[in-house]
Scaffold this motif. Structure first.
Motif, mmCIF file in Angstrom:
data_model
loop_
_atom_site.group_PDB
_atom_site.id
_atom_site.type_symbol
_atom_site.label_atom_id
_atom_site.label_comp_id
_atom_site.label_asym_id
_atom_site.label_seq_id
_atom_site.Cartn_x
_atom_site.Cartn_y
_atom_site.Cartn_z
ATOM 1 N N LEU A 1 42.431 77.683 1.749
ATOM 2 C CA LEU A 1 42.791 77.591 3.167
ATOM 3 C C LEU A 1 44.296 77.401 3.292
ATOM 4 C CD1 LEU A 1 42.305 77.223 6.215
ATOM 5 C CD2 LEU A 1 41.661 74.861 5.762
ATOM 6 N N THR A 2 44.859 76.562 2.439
ATOM 7 C CA THR A 2 46.304 76.355 2.436
ATOM 8 C C THR A 2 47.026 77.601 1.959
ATOM 9 O OG1 THR A 2 46.067 73.988 2.029
ATOM 10 C CG2 THR A 2 48.169 74.989 1.460
ATOM 11 N N VAL B 1 32.056 70.464 -0.882
ATOM 12 C CA VAL B 1 32.276 69.751 0.373
ATOM 13 C C VAL B 1 31.276 70.303 1.384
ATOM 14 C CG1 VAL B 1 34.072 71.345 1.178
ATOM 15 C CG2 VAL B 1 34.033 69.018 2.031
ATOM 16 N N ASN C 1 30.745 73.301 7.339
ATOM 17 C CA ASN C 1 30.827 73.124 8.783
ATOM 18 C C ASN C 1 31.001 74.515 9.385
ATOM 19 O OD1 ASN C 1 31.803 72.809 11.470
ATOM 20 N ND2 ASN C 1 32.640 70.787 10.985
ATOM 21 N N PHE D 1 33.515 75.112 12.213
ATOM 22 C CA PHE D 1 34.891 75.114 11.706
ATOM 23 C C PHE D 1 35.203 76.455 11.066
ATOM 24 C CE2 PHE D 1 38.773 73.297 10.304
ATOM 25 C CZ PHE D 1 38.987 73.677 8.991
ATOM 26 N N MET E 1 38.057 79.116 12.153
ATOM 27 C CA MET E 1 39.146 79.467 11.239
ATOM 28 C C MET E 1 39.178 80.956 10.932
ATOM 29 S SD MET E 1 40.712 76.721 10.884
ATOM 30 C CE MET E 1 41.954 77.477 9.846
ATOM 31 N N LYS F 1 41.904 83.094 12.088
ATOM 32 C CA LYS F 1 43.244 82.751 11.598
ATOM 33 C C LYS F 1 43.449 83.191 10.153
ATOM 34 C CE LYS F 1 45.113 80.237 14.991
ATOM 35 N NZ LYS F 1 46.430 80.520 15.559
ATOM 36 N N LEU G 1 37.285 76.575 0.814
ATOM 37 C CA LEU G 1 37.417 75.119 0.797
ATOM 38 C C LEU G 1 37.004 74.435 -0.499
ATOM 39 C CD1 LEU G 1 36.037 74.433 4.402
ATOM 40 C CD2 LEU G 1 38.422 74.486 3.685
#
Lengths: 370, 122
Positions: B4-5, B34, B37, B40, B44, B47, B88
């Motif tokens: 994601l980063t 993790v 979600n 979320f 995202m 983007k 993620l």
């Protein structure tokens, strides 16, 4: 923008705690040499006497100094004050108890969002989903905003220690997939244009040596319709007849800059003019100095506890030079560390700046056009 | 560092026209589960540069993402799980991100990218 130039100069490294809590204005036994030091040092106008190369070198030293300052001091701050490295927002006439400060720091975030109408929108499409926290500290604001809005938040800091700690806290709080940190320069943000719908700078602007570049980067990474929120330290606005601050005001700010990692100050009006020059809309600004006044005395009181003092004594540079090691041996049995002494010497000047209405705690918000 | 980063970091070195996406050198990577979600992820998606994500995930050893995706495909639980995993759960702990035009290495240490530019790169 005349006031931006020449208030400070940082030709060499000085490690001090920016908002070191360990100051007592009247009760400290300050070294007589400092009290009696009336030597006036010439204030150099960066735009006149310093070459571009020198300014570049100065800025590199400044960034290195800021990074090292926060690498060394963040742990102390968190140990005593928690993960929000900013001032609390208080009722002006209230008495702040130590237990009130965490909620006051949260209130600071909420009040800032209110000014910019971020939290007040009933339109769910206006709720931010992609946030950047510029000068994120150990990520207090980042995690709070991400949790509040269910958003993704990127935080940037010059301090590798802060970034690691911020990420560790995010991971521990189950936010490690939403809140992400990197070491980066606010003046060269490593993000694409127009990526974020909330651009957040909480008490980091005062570290930026080039306010125009700082603002231009905030604008660049803001998406159309995004909100930009800046909470920062400024000096008073100049009156229409003034070209610059008064000489004694410049001298006071210069001394303060010499003790903390702060480059040139500007006024709230300067920020407003900068935002106008980028054609931003809904520009608002306010002087919040009276709402943060209870914070400093409370920080001092909290620091002069056994926990505060022992935390300071543990804060030694990661690679202490020999003179530092010797000095530590000398002061270790005393009540303050070397950085504390330097910060303490500057604190009366900060208080003086506030009392003279020279220093302001400002909020400036705006919106990028759709 | 999660992908994601990686998907939003670019090289802003002076003179670089397009500093995205950054190349990846992997010295140490891990996978950390993790909780998913889906809201979320759907937020995202708009983007995310999908191709950059697919390429980065492949470099990290995960090749299950489809090459092309449109928004309607996000109703598929299987796709969402793959998207979630790539975005993620893949972590670059130690290594570097590489400017696509200059080859400059931005170190990643303990999962944190260091994107600071040198004085001559500004």
């Amino acid at each position: 923008m005349n006031s931006v130039l020449g208030t400070c100069e940082h030709p060499y490294l000085q490690l001090s705690l920016k908002h070191s809590p360990f100051f007592r204005r009247t009760r400290l036994s300050l070294p007589p040499t400092f009290n009696n030091n009336r030597r006036r040092t010439q204030v150099k106008m960066a735009s006149i006497t310093t070459t571009t190369v020198e300014m570049g070198a100065n800025n590199e030293l400044l960034k290195k100094g800021i990074a090292e300052l926060y690498d060394e001091s963040s742990g102390i701050w968190e140990d005593i004050w928690g993960d929000h490295m900013h001032h609390g927002f208080y009722d002006p006439d209230g008495n702040a108890n130590i237990s009130d400060h965490r909620s006051a720091q949260i209130r600071m975030i909420e009040e800032a969002l209110n000014v910019a109408n971020v939290a007040n929108s009933e339109d769910s499409s206006k709720i931010p989903k992609n946030i950047v926290d510029v000068g994120c500290g150990i990520g207090g604001s980042s995690r709070y905003l991400a949790r509040k809005f269910g958003a993704s938040c990127q935080g940037i800091t010059l301090s590798p220690i802060q970034a690691q700690r911020a990420q560790a806290l995010a991971n521990a709080q189950g936010l490690g997939d939403k809140v992400l940190f990197q070491v980066a320069d606010a003046l060269q943000q490593p993000f694409p244009n127009g990526h974020f719908d909330l651009v957040w700078s909480m008490e980091s602007g005062e570290h930026m040596p080039d306010k125009r570049k700082f603002v231009s980067e905030l604008v660049r990474v803001a998406a159309p319709g995004a909100t930009i929120i800046i909470v920062t330290w400024c000096h008073r606005d100049l009156s229409p007849s003034e070209e610059s601050l008064q000489p004694e005001e410049k001298e006071l700010l210069r001394k303060i800059c010499d003790s903390y990692y702060l480059p040139d100050w500007c006024s709230t009006a300067d920020y407003v003019e900068l935002l106008k020059s980028f054609s931003l809309q809904d520009i608002k600004s306010a002087d919040w100095s009276k709402y943060v006044a209870p914070f400093w005395p409370a920080v001092i009181r909290s620091a002069l506890t056994w926990k505060g003092i022992t935390s300071l004594l543990r804060a030694v540079p990661q690679r202490p030079p020999e003179w530092w090691t010797c000095l530590c041996k000398v002061v270790r049995n005393g009540c303050l560390g070397w950085k504390t002494i330097k910060g303490a010497l500057a604190m009366p000047m900060m208080i003086e700046g506030y009392k003279k209405d020279l220093i302001k705690f400002a909020i400036i918000t705006c919106r990028r056009p759709e | 560092m999660r992908l994601l980063t990686h998907n939003m970091l670019s090289s802003n070195i002076k003179g670089v026209t397009n500093g995205f996406p950054l190349g990846i050198i992997i010295d140490k990577s891990t996978q950390i589960e993790v909780e998913i979600n889906t809201d979320f992820l759907k937020t995202m998606f708009s983007k995310i540069d999908w191709k950059a994500l697919v390429d980065a995930a492949t470099l990290m050893g995960y090749s299950d993402l489809p090459e092309e995706v449109d928004e309607s495909m996000l109703e598929s639980e299987e796709l969402l799980n793959k998207f979630h995993h790539a975005l993620l759960e893949l972590h670059l702990e130690e290594g570097a991100l590489i400017c696509p035009e200059t080859g400059r290495r931005f170190p990643v240490s303990k999962g944190i990218p260091n994107m600071l530019l040198h004085e001559d790169e500004i």
